[in-house]
Enzyme design. Sequence first.
Site: not given
Ligand code: ADP
Length: 166
Positions: A17, A41, A92, A130
């Site tokens: 992030h 979630k 990702r 996460s």
């Molecule tokens: P959500 O619950 O909306 O998927 P997340 O907190 O999991 O939210 O992620 C928020 C954003 O950050 C999403 O667009 C996700 O794809 C991106 N993201 C999370 N981890 C990574 C990573 N390691 N590399 C690139 N993008 C990431």
Amino acid sequence: MKIGLFPGSFDPVTNGHLDIINRAKELFDRLIVAVAVNDSKTSTAMFTLRERQKLLKEVCKGIPRVEIICFDGLLLDAVKKYKAVSVVRGLRAISDFEYEFQMAMMNREITSDYDTIFLMASHSYSFVSSRMIKELVRFGGDVSPFVPPAVVREMKKHRNIRTKVK
Ligand code: ADP
């Protein structure tokens, strides 16, 4: 002023992030990181909304032009409220693409007021999520290579609380 909005659950914020936040802030005058109440979630959430926001504030303290807010409800409403011209999402792998594509297209059907910008994190964080971090912690793994030190600290506290309750 060009404002970008980066929404997500951030449960908890990872180095992946942070990598996206650092890249996105170069594209806008102001970047709003929006912590979502994500109902789908909630059952797997480790941190409350306020805890997630507090952690993000702590780890983004030194990053200029970045602001952390919370939002509930539709992303479109948050975009309007904060007058964002673009929504930022991270990619990702191909597996992220399908969901992100559907969401971006659905939102575009409803409004054409903004575009979604997809950014890729550095190769070394391309596998960090996460969900995986939470799993690793539950089984006693070391998450320090994948999350900021403040997150390691808070996750340790959570683990202790869970152990005491048991
Ligand atoms: P959500 O619950 O909306 O998927 P997340 O907190 O999991 O939210 O992620 C928020 C954003 O950050 C999403 O667009 C996700 O794809 C991106 N993201 C999370 N981890 C990574 C990573 N390691 N590399 C690139 N993008 C990431």
